[in-house]
Enzyme design. Structure first.
Site, PDB file in Angstrom:
ATOM      1  N   ARG A   1       1.279  -1.334   0.145  1.00 49.22           N
ATOM      2  CA  ARG A   1       0.017  -0.268  -0.168  1.00 49.22           C
ATOM      3  C   ARG A   1       1.116   1.074  -0.277  1.00 49.22           C
ATOM      4  O   ARG A   1       1.657   1.859   1.482  1.00 49.22           O
ATOM      5  CB  ARG A   1      -0.806   0.187   1.396  1.00 49.22           C
ATOM      6  CG  ARG A   1      -1.729  -1.673   1.077  1.00 49.22           C
ATOM      7  CD  ARG A   1      -3.109  -1.174   2.383  1.00 49.22           C
ATOM      8  NE  ARG A   1      -1.996  -1.364   3.256  1.00 49.22           N
ATOM      9  CZ  ARG A   1      -2.909  -1.001   5.030  1.00 49.22           C
ATOM     10  NH1 ARG A   1      -3.821  -0.855   5.263  1.00 49.22           N
ATOM     11  NH2 ARG A   1      -1.474  -1.698   6.103  1.00 49.22           N
TER      12      ARG A   1
ATOM     13  N   ASP B   1       1.691   4.939  -0.203  1.00 48.93           N
ATOM     14  CA  ASP B   1       0.990   6.410   0.585  1.00 48.93           C
ATOM     15  C   ASP B   1       0.896   7.646  -0.919  1.00 48.93           C
ATOM     16  O   ASP B   1       1.166   6.947  -1.377  1.00 48.93           O
ATOM     17  CB  ASP B   1       2.462   6.975   1.799  1.00 48.93           C
ATOM     18  CG  ASP B   1       3.109   5.797   2.324  1.00 48.93           C
ATOM     19  OD1 ASP B   1       1.722   5.415   3.258  1.00 48.93           O
ATOM     20  OD2 ASP B   1       4.327   6.336   3.192  1.00 48.93           O
TER      21      ASP B   1
ATOM     22  N   TYR C   1      12.406  -1.120  -3.346  1.00 45.58           N
ATOM     23  CA  TYR C   1      11.657   0.238  -3.983  1.00 45.58           C
ATOM     24  C   TYR C   1      13.133   1.544  -4.490  1.00 45.58           C
ATOM     25  O   TYR C   1      13.936   0.710  -4.133  1.00 45.58           O
ATOM     26  CB  TYR C   1      11.638   1.222  -2.621  1.00 45.58           C
ATOM     27  CG  TYR C   1       9.736   0.719  -1.884  1.00 45.58           C
ATOM     28  CD1 TYR C   1       8.550   1.855  -2.125  1.00 45.58           C
ATOM     29  CD2 TYR C   1       9.814  -0.300  -1.298  1.00 45.58           C
ATOM     30  CE1 TYR C   1       7.303   1.225  -2.323  1.00 45.58           C
ATOM     31  CE2 TYR C   1       8.626  -0.261  -0.823  1.00 45.58           C
ATOM     32  CZ  TYR C   1       7.160   0.699  -1.810  1.00 45.58           C
ATOM     33  OH  TYR C   1       6.592   0.062  -1.364  1.00 45.58           O
TER      34      TYR C   1
ATOM     35  N   ARG D   1      11.205   6.998   3.091  1.00 45.09           N
ATOM     36  CA  ARG D   1      11.457   8.259   2.696  1.00 45.09           C
ATOM     37  C   ARG D   1      12.273   8.907   4.578  1.00 45.09           C
ATOM     38  O   ARG D   1      12.639  10.116   3.955  1.00 45.09           O
ATOM     39  CB  ARG D   1       9.813   9.247   2.740  1.00 45.09           C
ATOM     40  CG  ARG D   1       8.854   8.864   1.566  1.00 45.09           C
ATOM     41  CD  ARG D   1       7.384   9.477   1.415  1.00 45.09           C
ATOM     42  NE  ARG D   1       7.613  10.640   1.869  1.00 45.09           N
ATOM     43  CZ  ARG D   1       6.246  10.855   2.185  1.00 45.09           C
ATOM     44  NH1 ARG D   1       5.665   9.853   2.253  1.00 45.09           N
ATOM     45  NH2 ARG D   1       6.008  12.324   2.396  1.00 45.09           N
TER      46      ARG D   1
END
Length: 307
Positions: free
Chosen positions: A63, A65, A123, A210
């Protein structure tokens, strides 16, 4: 899977299906369906429901952001109707907005589960390191005008490899029951003005990547030394952490599954990094106890009992 091939339009696909989804997350409030805002899940389910002629529910590998992009978000569904490969891909893309696309579809066994069966997730965080603000890439990178030492960032990041308590790097509102995650690898490399943070793990906490990117940028610009990341990790306290890097630079590029599912291979995204020549699944997955245990799990639907 090659770059170019013909979608079959003669044979209806049966059983559970896996799909590869790509999207620009700029205008979405994340992947998960929401009542009050636009989501990727709602767009995909609505499009697939029109193709099937009946409601469709999907399950995703992760999921993302609000504002985060994906080049290989893996979903699965148990369709209420049979359609050909071409009908699923072309039909869904006809109804999807321009910032979401179905890349491929493949029949999988009933024990495939896009989220619970994922062995790893990968990622890439992209920083455009130049004096002037970006224009063409502005929605897909994070601009940093201070010179970054990518080698120092890479060395500092190695403290995160392995299984750790990542409390310092989780969002205050993270709902995960445990802060423990296992990082398979994290690399920081420079390609001209682009600095790429490439990270893979079993799973990630809310805002975790992040927050890591924000701390690594502090090391890269010289505001912190190379031991900074290791010290932050040891603190296990988000209040002592660094800034959260913007969502626009983050890209969900791969989910790894057991080889028996034989999902299509693709060039690893985003396309800004296509020159690297790497394809999904090329990097060897570490055979940790966690990975070995996940390989043995099965998610097949139990047969209904007859009265």
């Amino acid at each position: 899977m090659t770059l170019f091939y013909h979608f079959d339009e003669t044979q209806p696909l049966t059983g559970r299906l896996a799909m590869g989804i790509e999207y620009d997350g700029t205008r979405f409030c994340g992947f998960q369906r929401l009542k009050h805002a636009a989501s990727v899940q709602a767009s995909v389910e609505d499009a697939l429901s029109k193709v099937a002629g009946a409601p469709v529910q999907i399950h995703a590998s992760g999921r993302t952001d609000s504002g985060v992009h994906a080049t290989r978000q893996i979903i699965h569904l148990d369709p209420p109707a049979q359609r050909s490969e071409k009908a699923w891909v072309f039909g869904a893309n006809t109804y999807l907005p321009r910032d979401v696309s179905v890349r491929w579809v493949k029949p999988v066994s009933d024990d495939f589960h896009s989220r619970l069966g994922a062995l790893g997730r990968r990622y890439r965080y992209l920083l455009l390191n130049q004096i002037s603000r970006p224009v063409l890439e502005r929605h897909n990178v994070t601009w940093c005008r201070d010179p970054l030492d990518a080698d120092a960032m890479h060395r500092a990041a190695q403290a995160l490899v392995g299984e750790h308590d990542f409390s310092t790097f989780r969002a205050a509102g993270c709902q995960s029951k445990t802060p423990w995650r296992q990082m398979h690898f994290i690399d920081v490399k420079r390609f001209g003005p682009l600095v790429m943070i490439d990270i893979q793990g079993n799973a990630f906490l809310h805002h975790m990547i992040r927050n890591i990117a924000g701390a690594l940028a502090s090391v890269g610009r010289g505001a912190q030394d190379e031991g900074y990341i290791e010290r932050l990790l040891a603190l296990k306290n988000r209040k002592m952490g660094d800034v959260t890097a913007p969502a626009c630079g983050l890209h969900f590029v791969d989910s790894i599954y057991d080889e028996r599912f034989a999902l299509p291979k693709e060039p690893l995204g985003p396309n800004l990094m296509a020159f690297s020549g790497e394809w999904t699944g090329e990097r060897e997955l570490p055979e940790t106890p966690r990975v070995a245990a996940r390989r043995k799990l099965t998610f097949a639907k139990k047969p209904q009992e007859t009265p």
